[in-house]
Design a protein around this motif. Structure first.
Motif, PDB file in Angstrom:
ATOM      1  N   LYS A   1       7.234  34.327  15.626  1.00 61.07           N
ATOM      2  CA  LYS A   1       7.833  35.390  16.423  1.00 61.07           C
ATOM      3  C   LYS A   1       8.261  34.857  17.782  1.00 61.07           C
ATOM      4  O   LYS A   1       7.619  33.960  18.341  1.00 61.07           O
ATOM      5  N   ILE A   2       9.359  35.429  18.325  1.00 58.65           N
ATOM      6  CA  ILE A   2       9.792  35.088  19.675  1.00 58.65           C
ATOM      7  C   ILE A   2       8.872  35.787  20.658  1.00 58.65           C
ATOM      8  O   ILE A   2       8.714  37.012  20.634  1.00 58.65           O
ATOM      9  N   CYS A   3       8.258  35.005  21.555  1.00 66.04           N
ATOM     10  CA  CYS A   3       7.298  35.552  22.515  1.00 66.04           C
ATOM     11  C   CYS A   3       7.821  35.415  23.938  1.00 66.04           C
ATOM     12  O   CYS A   3       9.005  35.626  24.176  1.00 66.04           O
ATOM     13  N   GLU A   4       6.981  35.031  24.871  1.00 65.53           N
ATOM     14  CA  GLU A   4       7.329  35.086  26.282  1.00 65.53           C
ATOM     15  C   GLU A   4       8.409  34.072  26.659  1.00 65.53           C
ATOM     16  O   GLU A   4       8.500  32.990  26.067  1.00 65.53           O
TER      17      GLU A   4
ATOM     18  N   ASP B   1       5.640  27.917  13.408  1.00 64.66           N
ATOM     19  CA  ASP B   1       4.336  28.395  13.877  1.00 64.66           C
ATOM     20  C   ASP B   1       4.242  28.312  15.399  1.00 64.66           C
ATOM     21  O   ASP B   1       3.860  29.274  16.066  1.00 64.66           O
ATOM     22  N   ASN B   2       4.542  27.140  15.921  1.00 67.20           N
ATOM     23  CA  ASN B   2       4.512  26.930  17.373  1.00 67.20           C
ATOM     24  C   ASN B   2       5.691  26.056  17.763  1.00 67.20           C
ATOM     25  O   ASN B   2       5.804  24.911  17.302  1.00 67.20           O
TER      26      ASN B   2
ATOM     27  N   TYR C   1      12.315  28.425  21.217  1.00 70.10           N
ATOM     28  CA  TYR C   1      13.631  28.972  20.937  1.00 70.10           C
ATOM     29  C   TYR C   1      14.495  28.715  22.162  1.00 70.10           C
ATOM     30  O   TYR C   1      14.321  29.342  23.205  1.00 70.10           O
TER      31      TYR C   1
ATOM     32  N   TYR D   1      12.355  30.507  25.054  1.00 70.97           N
ATOM     33  CA  TYR D   1      11.240  31.387  24.705  1.00 70.97           C
ATOM     34  C   TYR D   1      10.267  30.625  23.811  1.00 70.97           C
ATOM     35  O   TYR D   1      10.683  29.819  22.960  1.00 70.97           O
ATOM     36  N   VAL D   2       9.013  30.900  23.985  1.00 64.97           N
ATOM     37  CA  VAL D   2       7.997  30.355  23.088  1.00 64.97           C
ATOM     38  C   VAL D   2       8.136  31.023  21.723  1.00 64.97           C
ATOM     39  O   VAL D   2       8.355  32.236  21.631  1.00 64.97           O
ATOM     40  N   ILE D   3       8.020  30.221  20.662  1.00 60.31           N
ATOM     41  CA  ILE D   3       7.872  30.768  19.309  1.00 60.31           C
ATOM     42  C   ILE D   3       6.413  30.587  18.911  1.00 60.31           C
ATOM     43  O   ILE D   3       5.887  29.462  18.939  1.00 60.31           O
ATOM     44  N   ARG D   4       5.771  31.690  18.542  1.00 55.85           N
ATOM     45  CA  ARG D   4       4.358  31.640  18.164  1.00 55.85           C
ATOM     46  C   ARG D   4       4.140  32.487  16.915  1.00 55.85           C
ATOM     47  O   ARG D   4       4.514  33.660  16.889  1.00 55.85           O
ATOM     48  N   ASN D   5       3.598  31.845  15.885  1.00 54.55           N
ATOM     49  CA  ASN D   5       3.324  32.541  14.618  1.00 54.55           C
ATOM     50  C   ASN D   5       4.566  33.243  14.071  1.00 54.55           C
ATOM     51  O   ASN D   5       4.508  34.376  13.600  1.00 54.55           O
TER      52      ASN D   5
END
Length: 484
Positions: free
Chosen positions: A423-426, A389-390, A393, A417-421
């Motif tokens: 998914k790989i994000c910013e 979830d949070n 990566y 990278y941030v993992i959020r919900n």
């Protein structure tokens, strides 16, 4: 090394009371061509020669080396080593060491010393690389190396005006080794390695970031065909540009998905060193006495393999002359064995695994890693990311530090990278992974099927040796992430 001279050295060692005598003779030719700021700035080549002599008294090790291969010099080295030991013994030993005026008189006082005859086995000749394909760096010339370096420089600078520095190098070595011991071993080994390094630095006018790609393998300049300078420069350059534009991560305890390949450096440092008998026999490892116990989840299997063809950390025989092998350290979460050398195997009570290594003739061999990795599993990177979830990566790891006795580590994330919900994000930078290896292993809950390996150098008690680290992507359920 003349077998007759070797016999005289062994004879001197046995006269001094040693249980085992070993000779390690080495001649290594190495060179490096390097580029920086668009021009060649490093061009070195040299040959180093020497002989190391090891005496064992049970599991007590005496070691010395010299560049003088004359018989009298080698025997003097043995006597000097033995005299140093005898002089340190107390009077209750029955050796009048403190009053001995010379090494000869001290050695003659050793109670029970005797000469043990040696019969040499037939000489074995082995080559760690593919000799039929080998392009000898000594006769190749500099043109092909220069071409590689300038192509890397051009490709990196073409990516962006933010690329302000490119460094690249091509390094090679070829060693001829003779290993003989008082048990009759006579081994002639040839070892050749090639490594390239492409480093890229970018700036936004305020901050500078750097990264590099540095593959290596066994062999000569035929290996350059496997390494595209444009690809290496592009991989590194695009990574550093992504991270240059990234914000900083907020730290804390969180799940982390670690990328494949060089991500295995954490296992190497935080778990691999404590699984060497050099640590176990000194009771300086959290894994002492835990063979047969579960130290991880069933998805975790870890291996140290010296037999992989052409891989950077491989060798056919270790630096004691023991054939290398595929050593399963952890199987389905269960600790199976340690990596061992002659002395470690005796003291810990396990079989020798062909893991004795040394940087050169200047070092006595001890148990060290070769190609150490977490074996591939059945999960996918996508499924790991989707399960978080949070979290973070950690696509690529950088350097760090570790205390082998406790397993405590602190490693920087080169690309994160941030993992959020799920998914790989910013992208984020400034992340570090902090923990203890033996505490993190039970938290590895998913192991991927995207296995890769990466070359590196490992420094420890017997110097700096070529090693390979590796793993597929893995998920750690919780780890402390340091932020800005």
């Amino acid at each position: 090394m003349n077998p007759e001279v070797a016999f005289k050295v062994f004879e001197a060692g046995y006269r001094a009371g040693a249980d085992f005598v070993e000779i390690f003779e080495e001649e290594t030719r190495s060179s490096c061509l390097g580029l920086r700021s668009g021009q060649i700035d490093t061009a070195t080549a040299g040959t180093e020669y020497g002989i190391g002599v090891r005496l064992l008294y049970g599991t007590e090790v005496l070691y010395g080396f010299t560049s003088d291969d004359r018989e009298e010099s080698l025997i003097k080295l043995v006597k000097t080593l033995a005299f140093g030991r005898i002089a340190g013994m107390n009077d209750a030993s029955g050796v009048a060491a403190a009053g001995a005026a010379t090494a000869d008189s001290a050695m003659s006082a050793v109670a029970g010393a005797k000469v043990v005859p040696v019969e040499f086995a037939p000489e074995k000749r082995v080559c760690d690389f593919n000799a039929s394909a080998y392009k000898d760096p000594r006769v190749l010339g500099q043109a092909v190396k220069q071409d590689f370096l300038f192509r890397a420089d051009k490709a990196a600078r073409a990516l962006s005006s933010k690329i302000v520095q490119v460094g690249a190098s091509v390094t090679d070595s070829c060693s001829a080794i003779t290993l003989m011991n008082s048990e009759g071993l006579h081994l002639e080994m040839t070892r050749g390695r090639l490594r390239v390094n492409v480093g890229v630095t970018a700036t936004d006018g305020t901050e500078r970031l750097s990264t590099h790609e540095a593959p290596g393998a066994l062999g000569g300049y035929e290996l350059l065909e496997n390494y595209s300078p444009e690809k290496l420069a592009t991989i590194g350059g695009e990574r550093v540009l992504r991270m240059l534009d990234a914000g900083y991560i907020a730290g804390g305890q969180m799940p982390v998905v670690m990328g494949n390949g060089f991500g295995g450096v954490i296992f190497h440092e935080a778990c691999g060193h404590p699984l060497e008998t050099e640590s176990i026999r000194r009771n300086a490892s959290p894994f002492c006495g835990k063979i047969g116990e579960a130290i991880g989840q069933p998805c975790l299997t870890a291996i140290d393999d010296g037999t992989l063809d052409g891989v950077w950390g491989s060798l056919k025989y270790d630096d004691e002359g023991t054939p290398t092998e595929r050593t399963t350290l952890i199987e389905n979460g269960i600790l199976k064995t340690y990596m061992s050398d002659r002395v470690g195997a005796i003291e810990v009570g396990i079989a020798r695994t062909g893991s004795a290594r040394r940087e050169s003739y200047k070092y006595a061999p001890v148990s060290r890693m070769r190609n150490t990795f977490i074996a591939p599993g059945k999960d996918t990177l996508d499924s790991m990311i989707a399960s978080v979830d949070n979290g973070l990566y950690a696509a690529r790891m950088a350097g760090g530090s570790v205390n082998p006795a406790t397993g405590e580590f602190n490693f920087a994330v080169d690309e994160g990278y941030v993992i959020r919900n799920g998914k790989i994000c910013e992208p984020v930078r400034g992340a570090t992974l902090i923990g203890k290896g033996h505490e993190i292993m039970p938290r590895i809950s998913m192991v991927g099927n995207d296995f890769e390996m990466a070359a590196g150098m490992c420094g420890a008690g017997s110097g700096s040796v070529p090693v390979t680290v590796g793993q597929p992507s893995i998920k750690v359920d919780q780890i402390l992430v340091g932020g800005r």
